[in-house]
Design an enzyme around this catalytic site. Structure first.
Site, mmCIF file in Angstrom:
data_model
loop_
_atom_site.group_PDB
_atom_site.id
_atom_site.type_symbol
_atom_site.label_atom_id
_atom_site.label_comp_id
_atom_site.label_asym_id
_atom_site.label_seq_id
_atom_site.Cartn_x
_atom_site.Cartn_y
_atom_site.Cartn_z
ATOM 1 N N ASP A 89 15.138 9.400 34.690
ATOM 2 C CA ASP A 89 14.584 8.599 33.598
ATOM 3 C C ASP A 89 14.964 9.219 32.269
ATOM 4 O O ASP A 89 15.328 10.414 32.188
ATOM 5 C CB ASP A 89 13.076 8.461 33.727
ATOM 6 N N GLU A 154 9.767 12.004 34.607
ATOM 7 C CA GLU A 154 9.655 13.294 33.926
ATOM 8 C C GLU A 154 9.325 13.112 32.446
ATOM 9 O O GLU A 154 8.553 13.884 31.874
ATOM 10 C CB GLU A 154 10.955 14.097 34.086
#
Length: 458
Positions: A89, A154
């Site tokens: 991400d 994250e």
């Protein structure tokens, strides 16, 4: 003489780079709901690639948020097991008008690859995938057992993987973790990060009147939540940057004299840092501590935003009913998120002025960590970097937080090897994020050699 896997990686550099560009074109922004499908598409793309290169048991692991990607290869009898971690991400690209090229259209300039996620962390995570491909393509096997776990949250706190790791599933069993989400101290200088700051990320909500009020009619009698919030924030630390929360520093472990001496020998120019990385008129912080100490080994408190009230064009004389601030504290060993948040929350309640109520919320947190350099995996990493880069490795800490490293240590008892290849000027989380293309290549080769050495391959 480089191994056949390293030669394979060198011969396939152009293909590896084009594949990375394709991954970077997927806007896997985990914090924006409208990109939920893009985040999943990135996960599915990585799962397909892991399966293609010969990894086994490839699957998506569903979480309350975005999925994890898992794969393994476990046929190296009697050899250690590595857990390779990364995240797919990315941060939002705003402000868009400051990008020199579109954030999700990778562009090469001056030996760099520019795109959101180029270095944090798609580029560095993809080095792991390409290292595994190089080993499997040339040897038909890996020199050690490998598990791969990739997450898609994250950048929003990593709650999904934290919950999964805390459950101690059998597919997380390993001897060490390899994390490439850090940076080199300087170009061409091989670096291992052995310490991270932890963090508590919070919201402070202050409420005054039951509804927004006209400042002409009620100003001077009604409490203003923004003024109250400003008064609270102003009392959280002094002008030198020392945090005023009672008891916060009580469990802080300072760096050793040996570590400080090593930091003093690093090629660090404070003025160059001020001009090229910070870009401010002057640096701030606690007196008596170097810049590296302040950013690596001291707790800090920062305000990230104060949404609320009237922020549109023109004027509106309103006393808002509530005000909000997003505030974080970076933690260092041996501070814990739970104890630090309790001290912080209690102090804010103590500071609350008359006429308002305050709610302090913990959004997410991560533990600080400090890793011994005496374990065999750090030693193998040092040897691998020396071979690939031709220089001795330096050991540093990072001011940032990688919460999963603390989770690996706390729940799985795994030491982490933080072997990163970003650079200080790579613009993480900012416009024009980049990754030095030669670091992408040499980083892949470094990981290959590291895995070979840990597995006992000559």
């Amino acid at each position: 003489m480089p191994s056949s896997a390293i030669v394979f990686a060198q011969q396939n550099r152009p293909r590896f780079l084009e594949e990375l560009k394709a991954l970077l074109r997927i806007p896997s922004i985990s914090t924006l709901p409208e990109h939920k499908d893009d985040v999943r598409r990135a996960a599915e793309t990585l799962a397909a690639e892991l399966k293609r290169i010969g990894m086994e048991n490839v699957r998506l692991i569903e979480t309350a948020g975005h999925p994890l990607v898992y794969a393994d290869w476990l046929h190296a009898t009697g050899k250690p097991t590595a857990l390779l971690y990364g995240h797919y991400d990315v941060q939002p690209p705003d402000p868009l008008d400051e990008w020199l090229s579109p954030p999700f259209e990778p562009a090469e300039r001056n030996g760099n690859l520019y795109a959101r996620g180029a270095v944090d962390d798609k580029g560095q995570m993809y080095m792991h995938v390409k290292a595994l491909e190089s080993l499997l393509a040339t040897e038909g096997k890996l020199p050690l057992n490998v598990r791969v776990i990739l997450e898609g949250e994250e950048e929003v706190g990593g709650e999904g993987i934290a919950t999964y790791v805390a459950s101690k599933p059998a597919d997380m069993a390993a001897d060490f973790a390899l994390v490439s989400d850090t940076e080199m101290f300087a170009p061409g200088l091989p670096t291992l990060c052995v310490g991270l700051r932890g963090m508590i990320y919070t919201e402070i909500e202050v409420r005054g009147a039951k509804t927004d009020l006209h400042s002409g009619m009620y100003g001077g009698a009604a409490p203003n939540p923004f003024i109250a919030l400003s008064q609270i924030i102003a009392k959280l630390k002094d002008e030198s940057g020392h945090i005023l929360i009672p008891g916060l520093y009580d469990k802080l472990i300072p760096p050793s004299r040996e570590e400080l001496t090593a930091w003093e020998s690093l090629p660090f120019d404070e003025e160059h840092y001020r001009l090229t990385e910070v870009g401010a008129k002057t640096l701030i912080g606690e007196e008596g501590y170097s810049v590296l100490e302040r950013t690596w080994a001291r707790p800090t408190l920062d305000v990230h935003g104060m949404p609320g009230g009237f922020i549109g064009a023109g004027a509106k004389t309103v006393i808002p009913a509530k005000a909000l601030a997003k505030v974080s504290i970076r933690l260092v060993p041996d501070m814990t998120p739970a104890e630090s948040f309790a001290l912080y929350s209690d102090y804010i309640q103590h500071l609350t002025p008359p006429g308002v109520t305050v709610d302090v919320r913990l959004i997410h947190s991560g533990d600080p960590c400090l890793i011994s350099v005496d374990n065999p995996y750090i030693q193998a990493a040092t040897a691998a970097l020396r071979e690939i880069w031709g220089r001795e490795t330096v050991f540093i800490r990072s001011g940032g937080s990688i919460p999963i490293v603390g989770d690996f240590a706390r729940h799985l008892n795994l030491p982490s090897v933080m072997m990163g290849f970003g650079l200080p000027d790579d613009n993480l989380h900012a416009p024009n994020e980049k990754f030095l293309i030669s670091n992408f290549y040499q980083g892949t080769e470094s990981i290959i050699r590291f895995l070979e050495l840990v597995g006992g391959t000559a």
